[in-house]
Design a protein around this motif. Structure first.
Motif, PDB file in Angstrom:
ATOM      1  N   HIS A 168     -82.927  52.039 -19.727  1.00  0.00           N
ATOM      2  CA  HIS A 168     -82.220  50.926 -20.374  1.00  0.00           C
ATOM      3  C   HIS A 168     -81.835  49.834 -19.368  1.00  0.00           C
ATOM      4  CE1 HIS A 168     -82.030  53.516 -23.888  1.00  0.00           C
ATOM      5  NE2 HIS A 168     -81.466  54.460 -23.146  1.00  0.00           N
ATOM      6  N   LYS A 169     -82.773  49.483 -18.512  1.00  0.00           N
ATOM      7  CA  LYS A 169     -82.559  48.425 -17.523  1.00  0.00           C
ATOM      8  C   LYS A 169     -83.335  47.177 -17.924  1.00  0.00           C
ATOM      9  CE  LYS A 169     -80.293  51.441 -15.089  1.00  0.00           C
ATOM     10  NZ  LYS A 169     -78.821  51.385 -14.948  1.00  0.00           N
ATOM     11  N   ASP A 170     -82.717  46.013 -17.714  1.00  0.00           N
ATOM     12  CA  ASP A 170     -83.403  44.756 -18.011  1.00  0.00           C
ATOM     13  C   ASP A 170     -84.487  44.475 -16.981  1.00  0.00           C
ATOM     14  OD1 ASP A 170     -82.190  43.838 -20.358  1.00  0.00           O
ATOM     15  OD2 ASP A 170     -80.427  43.160 -19.263  1.00  0.00           O
ATOM     16  N   VAL A 171     -85.562  43.851 -17.443  1.00  0.00           N
ATOM     17  CA  VAL A 171     -86.675  43.465 -16.583  1.00  0.00           C
ATOM     18  C   VAL A 171     -86.885  41.961 -16.706  1.00  0.00           C
ATOM     19  CG1 VAL A 171     -89.132  43.739 -16.075  1.00  0.00           C
ATOM     20  CG2 VAL A 171     -87.791  45.708 -16.878  1.00  0.00           C
ATOM     21  N   PHE A 172     -86.857  41.266 -15.563  1.00  0.00           N
ATOM     22  CA  PHE A 172     -87.037  39.820 -15.543  1.00  0.00           C
ATOM     23  C   PHE A 172     -88.251  39.459 -14.698  1.00  0.00           C
ATOM     24  CE2 PHE A 172     -82.516  40.627 -16.141  1.00  0.00           C
ATOM     25  CZ  PHE A 172     -82.198  39.785 -17.194  1.00  0.00           C
ATOM     26  N   CYS A 173     -89.022  38.496 -15.166  1.00  0.00           N
ATOM     27  CA  CYS A 173     -90.143  37.952 -14.394  1.00  0.00           C
ATOM     28  C   CYS A 173     -89.832  36.502 -14.043  1.00  0.00           C
ATOM     29  CB  CYS A 173     -91.446  38.018 -15.187  1.00  0.00           C
ATOM     30  SG  CYS A 173     -92.209  39.646 -15.212  1.00  0.00           S
ATOM     31  N   GLY A 174     -89.796  36.200 -12.750  1.00  0.00           N
ATOM     32  CA  GLY A 174     -89.509  34.842 -12.302  1.00  0.00           C
ATOM     33  C   GLY A 174     -90.646  33.894 -12.605  1.00  0.00           C
ATOM     34  N   PRO A 175     -90.423  32.585 -12.487  1.00  0.00           N
ATOM     35  CA  PRO A 175     -91.449  31.584 -12.801  1.00  0.00           C
ATOM     36  C   PRO A 175     -92.684  31.735 -11.922  1.00  0.00           C
ATOM     37  CG  PRO A 175     -89.553  30.588 -11.690  1.00  0.00           C
ATOM     38  CD  PRO A 175     -89.160  31.970 -12.045  1.00  0.00           C
ATOM     39  N   GLN A 176     -93.833  31.820 -12.555  1.00  0.00           N
ATOM     40  CA  GLN A 176     -95.084  32.011 -11.831  1.00  0.00           C
ATOM     41  C   GLN A 176     -96.248  31.559 -12.691  1.00  0.00           C
ATOM     42  OE1 GLN A 176     -95.789  36.524 -11.615  1.00  0.00           O
ATOM     43  NE2 GLN A 176     -93.611  36.364 -12.129  1.00  0.00           N
ATOM     44  N   GLN A 177     -97.453  31.715 -12.152  1.00  0.00           N
ATOM     45  CA  GLN A 177     -98.664  31.280 -12.842  1.00  0.00           C
ATOM     46  C   GLN A 177     -99.243  32.426 -13.664  1.00  0.00           C
ATOM     47  OE1 GLN A 177    -101.636  29.712 -10.190  1.00  0.00           O
ATOM     48  NE2 GLN A 177    -103.298  30.027 -11.641  1.00  0.00           N
ATOM     49  N   TYR A 178     -99.626  32.146 -14.910  1.00  0.00           N
ATOM     50  CA  TYR A 178    -100.225  33.148 -15.780  1.00  0.00           C
ATOM     51  C   TYR A 178    -101.710  32.872 -16.045  1.00  0.00           C
ATOM     52  CZ  TYR A 178     -95.604  35.045 -16.781  1.00  0.00           C
ATOM     53  OH  TYR A 178     -94.372  35.639 -16.663  1.00  0.00           O
ATOM     54  N   GLY A 179    -102.091  31.618 -16.081  1.00  0.00           N
ATOM     55  CA  GLY A 179    -103.498  31.316 -16.348  1.00  0.00           C
ATOM     56  C   GLY A 179    -104.290  31.297 -15.056  1.00  0.00           C
ATOM     57  N   ARG A 180    -105.621  31.448 -15.132  1.00  0.00           N
ATOM     58  CA  ARG A 180    -106.227  31.770 -16.405  1.00  0.00           C
ATOM     59  C   ARG A 180    -106.330  33.283 -16.573  1.00  0.00           C
ATOM     60  NH1 ARG A 180    -111.873  33.082 -15.913  1.00  0.00           N
ATOM     61  NH2 ARG A 180    -112.510  32.729 -13.757  1.00  0.00           N
ATOM     62  N   GLN A 181    -106.412  33.771 -17.801  1.00  0.00           N
ATOM     63  CA  GLN A 181    -106.591  35.182 -18.091  1.00  0.00           C
ATOM     64  C   GLN A 181    -107.794  35.356 -19.025  1.00  0.00           C
ATOM     65  OE1 GLN A 181    -102.967  36.660 -19.813  1.00  0.00           O
ATOM     66  NE2 GLN A 181    -101.812  36.564 -17.904  1.00  0.00           N
ATOM     67  N   THR A 182    -108.474  36.490 -18.877  1.00  0.00           N
ATOM     68  CA  THR A 182    -109.554  36.813 -19.805  1.00  0.00           C
ATOM     69  C   THR A 182    -108.947  37.258 -21.136  1.00  0.00           C
ATOM     70  OG1 THR A 182    -109.663  39.142 -19.168  1.00  0.00           O
ATOM     71  CG2 THR A 182    -110.965  37.572 -17.864  1.00  0.00           C
ATOM     72  N   PHE A 183    -109.791  37.390 -22.140  1.00  0.00           N
ATOM     73  CA  PHE A 183    -109.314  37.818 -23.459  1.00  0.00           C
ATOM     74  C   PHE A 183    -108.623  39.180 -23.367  1.00  0.00           C
ATOM     75  CE2 PHE A 183    -110.041  40.407 -27.259  1.00  0.00           C
ATOM     76  CZ  PHE A 183    -109.382  39.649 -28.217  1.00  0.00           C
ATOM     77  N   PHE A 184    -109.239  40.131 -22.649  1.00  0.00           N
ATOM     78  CA  PHE A 184    -108.654  41.461 -22.556  1.00  0.00           C
ATOM     79  C   PHE A 184    -107.346  41.437 -21.776  1.00  0.00           C
ATOM     80  CE2 PHE A 184    -108.342  45.746 -20.609  1.00  0.00           C
ATOM     81  CZ  PHE A 184    -108.206  46.482 -21.790  1.00  0.00           C
ATOM     82  N   GLN A 185    -107.276  40.601 -20.745  1.00  0.00           N
ATOM     83  CA  GLN A 185    -106.031  40.486 -19.982  1.00  0.00           C
ATOM     84  C   GLN A 185    -104.903  39.921 -20.847  1.00  0.00           C
ATOM     85  OE1 GLN A 185    -107.456  38.096 -16.745  1.00  0.00           O
ATOM     86  NE2 GLN A 185    -107.923  39.854 -15.448  1.00  0.00           N
ATOM     87  N   LYS A 186    -105.219  38.907 -21.651  1.00  0.00           N
ATOM     88  CA  LYS A 186    -104.218  38.353 -22.567  1.00  0.00           C
ATOM     89  C   LYS A 186    -103.752  39.417 -23.557  1.00  0.00           C
ATOM     90  CE  LYS A 186    -105.971  33.579 -22.584  1.00  0.00           C
ATOM     91  NZ  LYS A 186    -106.567  32.517 -23.427  1.00  0.00           N
ATOM     92  N   TRP A 187    -104.706  40.173 -24.056  1.00  0.00           N
ATOM     93  CA  TRP A 187    -104.387  41.229 -25.023  1.00  0.00           C
ATOM     94  C   TRP A 187    -103.486  42.285 -24.388  1.00  0.00           C
ATOM     95  CZ3 TRP A 187    -105.873  46.436 -24.686  1.00  0.00           C
ATOM     96  CH2 TRP A 187    -105.606  47.209 -25.822  1.00  0.00           C
ATOM     97  N   PHE A 188    -103.819  42.704 -23.158  1.00  0.00           N
ATOM     98  CA  PHE A 188    -103.028  43.736 -22.481  1.00  0.00           C
ATOM     99  C   PHE A 188    -101.614  43.232 -22.176  1.00  0.00           C
ATOM    100  CE2 PHE A 188    -101.411  46.056 -18.844  1.00  0.00           C
ATOM    101  CZ  PHE A 188    -101.723  47.372 -19.153  1.00  0.00           C
ATOM    102  N   PHE A 189    -101.524  41.989 -21.710  1.00  0.00           N
ATOM    103  CA  PHE A 189    -100.212  41.435 -21.389  1.00  0.00           C
ATOM    104  C   PHE A 189     -99.346  41.332 -22.650  1.00  0.00           C
ATOM    105  CE2 PHE A 189     -97.183  37.998 -20.801  1.00  0.00           C
ATOM    106  CZ  PHE A 189     -96.622  38.316 -19.575  1.00  0.00           C
ATOM    107  N   SER A 190     -99.936  40.842 -23.730  1.00  0.00           N
ATOM    108  CA  SER A 190     -99.167  40.650 -24.971  1.00  0.00           C
ATOM    109  C   SER A 190     -98.733  41.973 -25.588  1.00  0.00           C
ATOM    110  CB  SER A 190     -99.993  39.859 -25.990  1.00  0.00           C
ATOM    111  OG  SER A 190    -100.315  38.583 -25.493  1.00  0.00           O
TER     112      SER A 190
END
Length: 441
Positions: A168-190
């Motif tokens: 039950h710990k919060d997880v934060f991701c700081g500002p960074q670059q996400y693109g570009r991603q392949t279709f499968f990478q987008k699917w896995f991340f989402s």
């Protein structure tokens, strides 16, 4: 009564690679999380950080800033799940499979690799104990979620974030670059990563659109926004002295393209013919990560050896900021090379090549305060237009406009770190009118 110390597990984006940009993101994160009246302790899970921890932190690296501001934060460095996965991923290379299949084998095999190794079991036990007693987990990164680095980070982070959620710990991701991603990478991340995040930020508008984040999740890079370590410079007079240049050479993912170097060299020759200024090459990484000095060797034989170009040593970001204060302009393939040049009061023109760099510099004009910075593509052969746009931009650049953006970014990032220290979800709110008026003065 003494306030209770806040404990954060801080995850790095790369493992074992000498990258000045990533080191500086970490320093900026620590400075931000440590800006508190209460005690703060950070457990840094990064092999990269472990290698230079003693040199950079225990010797008061923070005190090199102009104001001598050092965050009041206790630091310790440990190895994390990223290291275990990196070792397994490297072993999987012997299977000679395509990278997605190799990543899948490593993903499926990770639990077995941990269980069957006594060393890894002890490491996992320590990591689990740290997560159990921490207040939150913070993942900093430059481009770890982008296509080239995605599989080296996504799987171990998935398991790490799962452990955080189990306790039950919060997880934060700081500002960074996400693109570009392949279709499968987008699917896995989402499907697997995003549901585990308490909150996250992007550093350019194009990534916000690609990942499907809300508009309030758009922020500036953490180094650019860190006014505590890198004070805002409002006024700066530039002499027509020299031009700083950076070219990202061969690394473990990218082989230098000879045509790119030829294009870059032609650009420099034409620029020197029109401005008459020498060039000074600076590096942002060690050769093990990216050979930034490879371009210097190539330029020795350009234009009959008459191109005035030298290498300038850059020990840390403060050396680069100082150099930028003496330069007339910067032409850089390194994102943080551009940012530190602008922090030093010098205009920086980004150089792009391919979709990875196009995403890296998407929305970059926002960092200049809308001064219409040209983006030079090494895939574009219109040299005359590129050279003219660089000269015109150097001439009209105003450091005060970039400084105003940095001031606003600093206010925004302080709210972000305050949210994390308070373990609270972010509520979108506009910067107050009086703050905005102060920023733009």
């Amino acid at each position: 009564m003494k306030a209770q110390t806040k404990l954060f597990v801080v995850l790095g984006s790369y493992n074992g690679m000498p990258s000045l940009g990533d080191e500086c993101i970490l320093r900026s994160v620590i400075a931000g999380l440590g800006n508190s009246d209460e005690g703060v302790e950070c457990l840094i899970h990064s092999e990269e950080a472990c290698q230079w921890f003693d040199d950079h932190f225990s010797k008061t690296q923070f005190e090199r800033s102009e104001k001598g501001i050092a965050p009041k934060v206790k630091l310790s460095c440990q190895l994390g799940l990223l290291l275990i996965y990196a070792k397994l991923f490297n072993k999987a290379r012997y299977l000679r499979l395509p990278e997605p299949l190799r990543a899948f084998v490593a993903f499926v095999g990770l639990p077995f690799y941990v269980v069957l190794s006594r060393e890894n079991r002890f490491l996992l036990k320590r990591i689990t104990a740290e997560i159990e007693r921490c207040d939150a987990c913070y993942f900093y990164g430059g481009s770890a979620w982008s296509a080239q680095f995605f599989w080296t980070a996504a799987y171990p982070l998935f398991w790490h974030f799962m452990l955080c959620r189990f306790y039950h710990k919060d997880v934060f991701c700081g500002p960074q670059q996400y693109g570009r991603q392949t279709f499968f990478q987008k699917w896995f991340f989402s499907l697997f990563i995003r549901p585990l995040l308490s909150d996250a930020r992007c550093r350019n508008a194009r990534c916000v659109e690609e990942v499907g984040f809300d508009s309030h999740q758009l922020m500036f890079d953490e180094v650019f926004a860190c006014a505590r370590l890198y004070p805002v410079k409002w006024q700066h007079q530039r002499a027509k002295s020299f031009i700083l240049i950076n070219f990202r050479g061969t690394n473990f993912l990218r082989a230098t393209n000879a045509s790119e170097m030829r294009t870059f060299a032609v650009l420099l020759v034409m620029l020197q013919q029109k401005l008459g200024l020498p060039f000074r090459v600076f590096g942002m990484s060690g050769p093990a990560f990216c050979d930034d000095l490879q371009i210097w060797s190539y330029l020795q034989n350009v234009n009959g050896g008459r191109l005035d170009v030298e290498v300038v040593p850059v020990k840390d970001e403060y050396d680069l900021i100082h150099l930028a204060g003496q330069a007339y302009g910067t032409i850089s393939m390194s994102f943080h090379g551009c940012l530190f040049s602008m922090i030093g009061g010098c205009p920086a023109v980004p150089v792009t090549s391919g979709k990875y760099y196009d995403y890296k510099y998407a929305d970059f004009d926002r960092y200049t305060g809308g001064q219409h910075v040209p983006l030079i593509s090494l895939e574009n052969s219109n040299f005359d237009q590129a050279v003219d746009s660089i000269i015109e931009y150097f001439d009209r650049y105003r450091p005060a406009r970039t400084a105003a953006v940095r001031k606003r970014a600093a206010l925004q990032i302080e709210k972000w770190y305050l949210q994390i220290r308070n373990n609270s979800r972010y509520e979108a709110e506009a910067v107050e009118a009086d703050n905005l008026s102060e920023v733009m003065q």
